[in-house]
Design an enzyme around this catalytic site. Structure first.
Site, PDB file in Angstrom:
ATOM      1  N   ARG A   1      23.389  48.869  61.878  1.00  0.00           N
ATOM      2  CA  ARG A   1      22.234  48.917  60.980  1.00  0.00           C
ATOM      3  C   ARG A   1      22.264  50.149  60.073  1.00  0.00           C
ATOM      4  NH1 ARG A   1      19.670  44.466  62.550  1.00  0.00           N
ATOM      5  NH2 ARG A   1      19.607  44.007  64.786  1.00  0.00           N
TER       6      ARG A   1
ATOM      7  N   ARG B   1      18.724  56.920  65.425  1.00  0.00           N
ATOM      8  CA  ARG B   1      18.547  56.390  64.070  1.00  0.00           C
ATOM      9  C   ARG B   1      17.653  57.256  63.197  1.00  0.00           C
ATOM     10  NH1 ARG B   1      18.488  49.874  65.521  1.00  0.00           N
ATOM     11  NH2 ARG B   1      20.762  49.659  65.496  1.00  0.00           N
TER      12      ARG B   1
ATOM     13  N   SER C   1       9.515  48.144  75.058  1.00  0.00           N
ATOM     14  CA  SER C   1      10.894  47.672  74.976  1.00  0.00           C
ATOM     15  C   SER C   1      10.981  46.225  75.430  1.00  0.00           C
ATOM     16  CB  SER C   1      11.816  48.539  75.837  1.00  0.00           C
ATOM     17  OG  SER C   1      13.095  47.957  75.939  1.00  0.00           O
TER      18      SER C   1
ATOM     19  N   ASP D   1      13.948  47.559  64.804  1.00  0.00           N
ATOM     20  CA  ASP D   1      15.309  47.529  64.268  1.00  0.00           C
ATOM     21  C   ASP D   1      15.348  47.649  62.749  1.00  0.00           C
ATOM     22  OD1 ASP D   1      16.621  47.341  66.704  1.00  0.00           O
ATOM     23  OD2 ASP D   1      16.472  45.163  66.752  1.00  0.00           O
TER      24      ASP D   1
ATOM     25  N   GLY E   1      23.261  46.692  73.487  1.00  0.00           N
ATOM     26  CA  GLY E   1      22.276  47.107  74.468  1.00  0.00           C
ATOM     27  C   GLY E   1      21.462  45.931  74.966  1.00  0.00           C
TER      28      GLY E   1
ATOM     29  N   LYS F   1      19.707  37.092  66.467  1.00  0.00           N
ATOM     30  CA  LYS F   1      20.511  37.664  67.548  1.00  0.00           C
ATOM     31  C   LYS F   1      19.759  37.639  68.884  1.00  0.00           C
ATOM     32  CE  LYS F   1      21.724  42.120  67.649  1.00  0.00           C
ATOM     33  NZ  LYS F   1      22.508  43.381  67.605  1.00  0.00           N
ATOM     34  N   SER F   2      18.474  37.987  68.858  1.00  0.00           N
ATOM     35  CA  SER F   2      17.701  38.007  70.100  1.00  0.00           C
ATOM     36  C   SER F   2      17.657  36.627  70.747  1.00  0.00           C
ATOM     37  CB  SER F   2      16.272  38.496  69.822  1.00  0.00           C
ATOM     38  OG  SER F   2      16.272  39.826  69.378  1.00  0.00           O
TER      39      SER F   2
ATOM     40  N   LYS G   1      18.636  54.152  70.243  1.00  0.00           N
ATOM     41  CA  LYS G   1      19.278  52.910  69.832  1.00  0.00           C
ATOM     42  C   LYS G   1      20.793  53.130  69.807  1.00  0.00           C
ATOM     43  CE  LYS G   1      16.037  49.807  69.148  1.00  0.00           C
ATOM     44  NZ  LYS G   1      16.131  48.467  69.785  1.00  0.00           N
TER      45      LYS G   1
END
Length: 452
Positions: free
Chosen positions: A403, A358, A174, A327, A101, A28-29, A354
């Site tokens: 997730r 979480r 981050s 993640d 995000g 995904k990144s 997140k």
């Protein structure tokens, strides 16, 4: 409510052995960054293996709104005709980034040094997440943000007409913040510098260099320093997206805790800034092997084999490893509940901001399933009950978080009683093929009513 519609509760009863190959989606990144940098290059970038989850599709839509020509040619095969650095056009409508995000923060960075305005929004989960951590450094370039209290979406960002380069030390670990600043630096004159106390995932630096930007990376006394020379002409690329290690975590961890399982995830990305979970699982005693290691598109990849591992024991995860597996803590918590002894996870405050909080979501859900969990503001500890020791039998709130939903479905596969998530809909944002993929391996899911 679901991120994109009516809630879809789903139940996971105990599973038989999982076997076969898990062809998880593209990373995904890397998918987000491929679209954004392709839109900022001059000419046609072609992508294969693009993740077609809703998060990435929303980024593709955003790039089209800023003037790039974005075309889907078939499953995972896309092309982007870019507009060049500083070439974004002002969008005619609000940019809806859905649940992502990563998408919204990187797109904000990419437009922050172009003299246009854009309004960003997202679903209920994204509108609750803090954007100040990105808009504050973007203001140093000359961009101006106006949003809801706390810098939350909806938010209008006006790009800098006369951007200046920035030297910025990130206050939190981050990759989204770092990447937003570097993308903004593309259209600022001179050198933009980002210094991190802890190195985060480096896909942006790798891809910027691949597109022709001048990027230098070094470790200094102040931290991990990345410098970018602004206003390059980015060259279009052919990008083969490796399989996402964060998505692979779910079938891999399921195989580790479901008796008799053995699966292979081919062509998984193993960038060292992303592979912390797999190092941690090996530290716990997981039976993982990496076969046929190689490099594709500047990223290390391999075929990962995972086998049922009843001898796993709890450990203390080094806090400096958090950035490379941020993640993956929710699914690690499920593995920890099936290991012997306590697994302590310090340095995880970032989990609180997140898609959901979480730490709180996993602690409440695991307690409902019969596990003992301790938490602080910056850590949590799961006290494992050993293989097959999790009672289960609960309905868990997914909180619009893909997730969390996937983690508790995996938990149900190894628990003594089924586990239900109140809404599996958000899973489509990152892993639209999750259910059929897991069922092909041998899992069994059942539709549930909302009040199950």
């Amino acid at each position: 409510m679901a991120a994109h519609g009516t809630p879809t509760p789903l139940t996971a009863p105990a599973s038989g052995p999982l076997t076969g190959e898990a062809h998880v989606p593209g990373d995904k990144s890397i998918s987000h960054r491929s679209l954004i940098l392709g839109a900022l290059a001059v000419g046609e970038t072609r992508i294969t293996g693009l993740l077609e989850g809703q998060d990435v599709l929303d980024t593709a839509t955003a790039m089209a709104a800023f003037g790039a020509e974005v075309v889907r040619h078939g499953e995972g095969r896309w092309s982007i005709h870019g507009v060049g650095t500083g070439g974004f056009a002002e969008p005619e409508d609000v940019i809806d980034c859905g649940n992502s995000g990563t998408g919204v923060r990187l797109v904000m960075g990419a437009m922050a040094t172009t003299p246009i305005a854009a309004t960003f929004t997202g679903d209920a989960s994204l509108r609750a997440r803090p954007m100040g951590r990105v808009t504050e450094p973007l203001a140093l370039f000359g961009a101006e943000a106006r949003g809801r209290a706390g810098g939350r979406l909806p938010l209008t960002l006006t790009g800098a007409a006369l951007p200046v380069p920035v030297d910025y030390a990130t206050p939190v670990a981050s990759a989204q913040v770092k990447s937003a600043v570097l993308l903004a630096g593309l259209n600022a004159p001179g050198a933009t510098v980002v210094t991190e106390r802890v190195a985060t995932r480096d896909h942006t630096e790798r891809m910027l260099a691949g597109f022709g930007a001048e990027v230098t990376v070094e470790d200094t006394a102040a931290g991990h320093r990345i410098a970018l020379i602004g206003r390059p002409e980015l060259r279009p690329q052919a990008i083969a997206v490796p399989r996402d290690p964060s998505s692979a975590a779910f079938p891999v961890c399921a195989a580790l805790i479901v008796p008799g399982s053995e699966i292979v995830v081919p062509n998984i990305g193993l960038n060292p800034t992303r592979a912390g979970l797999y190092t941690t699982l090996q530290d716990m005693g997981a039976d993982l092997t990496f076969e046929n290691p190689r490099e594709e598109g500047g990223e290390p990849v391999a075929d990962l084999r995972a086998r049922y591992s009843p001898a796993m024991r709890g450990i203390t995860v080094p806090p400096e490893r958090a950035a490379s597996m941020i993640d993956e803590y929710p699914i690690l918590a499920v593995v920890a509940a099936n290991a012997e002894g306590a697994t302590h996870m310090p340095g995880t405050h970032e989990l609180r901001v997140k898609e959901s909080d979480r730490i709180d979501a996993m602690a409440r859900g695991l307690r409902a399933c019969g596990a003992r969990v301790d938490e602080t503001e910056d850590s949590f500890t799961v006290h494992g009950a050993g293989p097959g020791g999790l009672p289960g039998g609960a309905t868990v709130a997914a909180r619009l978080d893909h997730r969390i939903a996937m983690s508790f479905l995996i938990a149900g596969m190894a628990a003594r009683a089924p586990v239900t998530v109140d809404d599996a809909g958000p899973i489509a944002t990152s892993f639209p093929d999750f259910r059929p993929l897991m069922e092909r391996l041998g899992a069994r899911f059942e539709a549930a009513t909302e009040d199950a």
